[in-house]
Design a protein around this motif. Structure first.
Motif, PDB file in Angstrom:
ATOM      1  N   PHE A 155     -91.919 -18.089  41.531  1.00 43.75           N
ATOM      2  CA  PHE A 155     -93.564 -18.655  41.685  1.00 43.75           C
ATOM      3  C   PHE A 155     -93.991 -18.143  42.920  1.00 43.75           C
ATOM      4  O   PHE A 155     -95.301 -17.860  43.053  1.00 43.75           O
ATOM      5  CB  PHE A 155     -93.088 -20.034  41.654  1.00 43.75           C
ATOM      6  N   GLU A 156     -93.539 -18.325  44.047  1.00 37.68           N
ATOM      7  CA  GLU A 156     -93.640 -18.019  45.426  1.00 37.68           C
ATOM      8  C   GLU A 156     -94.192 -16.559  45.712  1.00 37.68           C
ATOM      9  O   GLU A 156     -95.026 -16.386  46.539  1.00 37.68           O
ATOM     10  CB  GLU A 156     -92.830 -18.528  46.787  1.00 37.68           C
ATOM     11  N   ASP A 157     -93.603 -15.783  44.782  1.00 43.58           N
ATOM     12  CA  ASP A 157     -93.615 -14.209  44.907  1.00 43.58           C
ATOM     13  C   ASP A 157     -94.990 -14.012  44.265  1.00 43.58           C
ATOM     14  O   ASP A 157     -95.825 -13.025  44.709  1.00 43.58           O
ATOM     15  CB  ASP A 157     -92.679 -13.451  44.469  1.00 43.58           C
ATOM     16  N   ILE A 158     -95.457 -14.825  43.425  1.00 45.88           N
ATOM     17  CA  ILE A 158     -96.493 -14.494  42.508  1.00 45.88           C
ATOM     18  C   ILE A 158     -97.813 -15.032  43.047  1.00 45.88           C
ATOM     19  O   ILE A 158     -98.895 -14.211  42.802  1.00 45.88           O
ATOM     20  CB  ILE A 158     -96.192 -14.874  41.086  1.00 45.88           C
ATOM     21  N   VAL A 159     -97.841 -16.475  43.419  1.00 44.93           N
ATOM     22  CA  VAL A 159     -99.174 -16.885  43.582  1.00 44.93           C
ATOM     23  C   VAL A 159     -99.089 -17.663  44.877  1.00 44.93           C
ATOM     24  O   VAL A 159     -98.256 -17.778  45.524  1.00 44.93           O
ATOM     25  CB  VAL A 159     -99.216 -18.136  42.513  1.00 44.93           C
ATOM     26  N   GLU A 160    -100.386 -17.905  45.170  1.00 46.80           N
ATOM     27  CA  GLU A 160    -100.582 -18.611  46.358  1.00 46.80           C
ATOM     28  C   GLU A 160    -101.925 -19.677  46.185  1.00 46.80           C
ATOM     29  O   GLU A 160    -102.523 -19.350  44.997  1.00 46.80           O
ATOM     30  CB  GLU A 160    -100.912 -17.751  47.862  1.00 46.80           C
ATOM     31  N   PRO A 161    -101.802 -20.753  46.937  1.00 45.92           N
ATOM     32  CA  PRO A 161    -102.857 -21.726  46.801  1.00 45.92           C
ATOM     33  C   PRO A 161    -104.410 -21.074  46.794  1.00 45.92           C
ATOM     34  O   PRO A 161    -104.509 -20.085  47.522  1.00 45.92           O
ATOM     35  CB  PRO A 161    -102.817 -22.757  47.780  1.00 45.92           C
ATOM     36  N   TYR A 162    -105.203 -21.883  45.862  1.00 50.12           N
ATOM     37  CA  TYR A 162    -106.799 -21.198  46.056  1.00 50.12           C
ATOM     38  C   TYR A 162    -107.186 -21.240  47.532  1.00 50.12           C
ATOM     39  O   TYR A 162    -106.829 -22.406  48.176  1.00 50.12           O
ATOM     40  CB  TYR A 162    -107.458 -22.140  44.988  1.00 50.12           C
TER      41      TYR A 162
ATOM     42  N   ALA B 188    -101.581 -37.807  52.186  1.00 48.72           N
ATOM     43  CA  ALA B 188    -102.180 -37.271  53.585  1.00 48.72           C
ATOM     44  C   ALA B 188    -101.008 -36.719  54.490  1.00 48.72           C
ATOM     45  O   ALA B 188     -99.803 -36.979  54.169  1.00 48.72           O
ATOM     46  CB  ALA B 188    -102.699 -38.341  54.356  1.00 48.72           C
ATOM     47  N   GLY B 189    -101.355 -35.812  55.286  1.00 45.70           N
ATOM     48  CA  GLY B 189    -100.474 -35.212  56.304  1.00 45.70           C
ATOM     49  C   GLY B 189     -99.743 -33.969  55.853  1.00 45.70           C
ATOM     50  O   GLY B 189     -98.967 -33.632  56.568  1.00 45.70           O
ATOM     51  N   LYS B 190     -99.912 -33.503  54.628  1.00 45.11           N
ATOM     52  CA  LYS B 190     -99.215 -32.367  54.139  1.00 45.11           C
ATOM     53  C   LYS B 190    -100.193 -31.732  53.257  1.00 45.11           C
ATOM     54  O   LYS B 190    -100.730 -32.188  52.481  1.00 45.11           O
ATOM     55  CB  LYS B 190     -97.814 -32.596  53.542  1.00 45.11           C
ATOM     56  N   PRO B 191    -100.150 -30.143  53.373  1.00 52.69           N
ATOM     57  CA  PRO B 191    -100.925 -29.370  52.485  1.00 52.69           C
ATOM     58  C   PRO B 191    -100.405 -29.521  50.895  1.00 52.69           C
ATOM     59  O   PRO B 191     -99.279 -29.345  50.785  1.00 52.69           O
ATOM     60  CB  PRO B 191    -101.084 -28.049  52.887  1.00 52.69           C
ATOM     61  N   VAL B 192    -101.561 -29.672  50.041  1.00 50.78           N
ATOM     62  CA  VAL B 192    -101.089 -29.757  48.395  1.00 50.78           C
ATOM     63  C   VAL B 192    -101.938 -29.039  47.883  1.00 50.78           C
ATOM     64  O   VAL B 192    -103.203 -28.790  48.088  1.00 50.78           O
ATOM     65  CB  VAL B 192    -100.850 -31.353  48.012  1.00 50.78           C
ATOM     66  N   VAL B 193    -101.383 -28.618  46.771  1.00 49.90           N
ATOM     67  CA  VAL B 193    -102.356 -28.075  45.671  1.00 49.90           C
ATOM     68  C   VAL B 193    -102.303 -29.039  44.451  1.00 49.90           C
ATOM     69  O   VAL B 193    -101.305 -29.268  43.844  1.00 49.90           O
ATOM     70  CB  VAL B 193    -101.648 -26.492  45.144  1.00 49.90           C
TER      71      VAL B 193
ATOM     72  N   ASP C   3    -103.126 -28.866  40.399  1.00 46.13           N
ATOM     73  CA  ASP C   3    -103.010 -28.008  39.370  1.00 46.13           C
ATOM     74  C   ASP C   3    -103.057 -28.928  38.094  1.00 46.13           C
ATOM     75  O   ASP C   3    -102.766 -30.191  38.133  1.00 46.13           O
ATOM     76  CB  ASP C   3    -102.338 -26.800  39.369  1.00 46.13           C
ATOM     77  N   ALA C   4    -102.687 -28.543  36.776  1.00 45.04           N
ATOM     78  CA  ALA C   4    -102.653 -29.197  35.730  1.00 45.04           C
ATOM     79  C   ALA C   4    -101.248 -29.887  35.477  1.00 45.04           C
ATOM     80  O   ALA C   4    -101.239 -30.675  34.402  1.00 45.04           O
ATOM     81  CB  ALA C   4    -103.012 -28.322  34.558  1.00 45.04           C
ATOM     82  N   GLU C   5    -100.264 -29.505  36.286  1.00 48.50           N
ATOM     83  CA  GLU C   5     -98.984 -30.370  36.354  1.00 48.50           C
ATOM     84  C   GLU C   5     -98.690 -31.545  37.227  1.00 48.50           C
ATOM     85  O   GLU C   5     -98.014 -32.199  37.005  1.00 48.50           O
ATOM     86  CB  GLU C   5     -98.090 -29.285  36.232  1.00 48.50           C
ATOM     87  N   GLY C   6     -99.810 -31.382  38.292  1.00 50.81           N
ATOM     88  CA  GLY C   6     -99.571 -32.405  39.020  1.00 50.81           C
ATOM     89  C   GLY C   6     -99.994 -32.071  40.701  1.00 50.81           C
ATOM     90  O   GLY C   6    -100.665 -30.880  40.616  1.00 50.81           O
ATOM     91  N   ILE C   7     -99.647 -32.827  41.400  1.00 49.47           N
ATOM     92  CA  ILE C   7     -99.931 -32.526  42.975  1.00 49.47           C
ATOM     93  C   ILE C   7     -98.651 -32.056  43.532  1.00 49.47           C
ATOM     94  O   ILE C   7     -97.637 -32.462  43.539  1.00 49.47           O
ATOM     95  CB  ILE C   7    -100.109 -33.776  43.717  1.00 49.47           C
ATOM     96  N   LYS C   8     -98.698 -30.917  44.268  1.00 51.34           N
ATOM     97  CA  LYS C   8     -97.812 -29.954  44.460  1.00 51.34           C
ATOM     98  C   LYS C   8     -97.839 -29.579  45.927  1.00 51.34           C
ATOM     99  O   LYS C   8     -98.971 -29.271  46.352  1.00 51.34           O
ATOM    100  CB  LYS C   8     -97.392 -28.782  43.856  1.00 51.34           C
ATOM    101  N   GLU C   9     -96.849 -29.960  46.824  1.00 52.47           N
ATOM    102  CA  GLU C   9     -96.655 -29.662  48.053  1.00 52.47           C
ATOM    103  C   GLU C   9     -96.575 -28.247  48.456  1.00 52.47           C
ATOM    104  O   GLU C   9     -95.738 -27.597  47.652  1.00 52.47           O
ATOM    105  CB  GLU C   9     -95.448 -30.339  48.961  1.00 52.47           C
ATOM    106  N   TYR C  10     -97.181 -27.719  49.308  1.00 56.35           N
ATOM    107  CA  TYR C  10     -97.083 -26.218  49.576  1.00 56.35           C
ATOM    108  C   TYR C  10     -96.749 -25.659  50.890  1.00 56.35           C
ATOM    109  O   TYR C  10     -97.101 -26.314  51.831  1.00 56.35           O
ATOM    110  CB  TYR C  10     -98.287 -25.524  49.187  1.00 56.35           C
ATOM    111  N   HIS C  11     -95.596 -24.869  51.057  1.00 52.04           N
ATOM    112  CA  HIS C  11     -95.201 -24.637  52.185  1.00 52.04           C
ATOM    113  C   HIS C  11     -95.327 -23.224  52.368  1.00 52.04           C
ATOM    114  O   HIS C  11     -94.450 -22.233  52.311  1.00 52.04           O
ATOM    115  CB  HIS C  11     -93.621 -24.802  52.314  1.00 52.04           C
ATOM    116  N   GLY C  12     -96.468 -22.661  52.738  1.00 54.65           N
ATOM    117  CA  GLY C  12     -96.781 -21.244  52.950  1.00 54.65           C
ATOM    118  C   GLY C  12     -96.588 -20.474  53.888  1.00 54.65           C
ATOM    119  O   GLY C  12     -96.347 -19.531  54.193  1.00 54.65           O
TER     120      GLY C  12
END
Length: 179
Positions: free
Chosen positions: A53-60, A163-168, A170-179
């Motif tokens: 997943f991390e290899d393929i996509v990044e947050p908008y 609050a306090g952490k970046p999230v994305v 999408d249609a599956e939910g709210i996902k924390e992102y550690h880019g």
């Protein structure tokens, strides 16, 4: 879903034939080649490519930051050297599982009708071949995108953005992102 004859006619009249130039996969101006993808599309690419997943996509990239919240809506395919990571020698290496946006380019269908993006393949032939297939794919894409939007709205109505952490979101939910 049946496609309308007027949509098929408009697509035919455009006279589009892909020249395989790869320009649509390369950044010609900031963000011009962002490819939005939904969870199902990401899963198909993962299965086909063997990448993570991390290899393929990044947050908008357009983030909203307010009240300690940092979020964006959806994912885009990663790019390298200002082009889609799946473009090699002007060929898509995930062609069979390419996202809806790629499958229907240079056309887009929304509630106001058909749009045609600038592309050197436009008006290169008398009429677009496979206009019926393109119309069907455009309708499927519109249905998919509307479904994704509906799911995101449902998530937003029943969950609060942390609050306090970046999230994305999408249609599956709210996902924390550690880019």
């Amino acid at each position: 879903m049946t496609h309308s004859l007027s949509l098929v006619g408009a697509i035919k009249e455009t006279g589009f034939s892909c020249t395989r130039c790869g320009t649509c996969c390369k950044e010609s101006e900031p963000g011009s080649n962002l490819v939005m993808v939904g969870p199902e599309e990401i899963s198909r690419i993962i299965e086909s490519s063997g990448l993570s997943f991390e290899d393929i996509v990044e947050p908008y990239p357009d983030r909203i930051q307010e009240g300690g919240k940092d979020y964006t809506f959806g994912w885009v395919l990663r790019r390298k050297n200002d082009q889609c990571m799946f473009l090699e020698r002007n060929r898509c290496i995930i062609y069979e599982v390419r996202p809806w946006i790629c499958r229907t380019y240079p056309f887009m269908l929304d509630n106001s009708g058909l749009s045609v993006h600038p592309c050197e393949g436009i008006r290169t032939v008398n009429h677009t071949e496979d206009a019926q297939e393109m119309a069907l794919n455009l309708e499927k894409r519109l249905e998919y995108e509307q479904d994704q939007d509906d799911k995101i709205l449902k998530i937003l109505s029943s969950h609060s953005i942390p609050a306090g952490k970046p999230v994305v979101i999408d249609a599956e939910g709210i996902k924390e992102y550690h880019g």
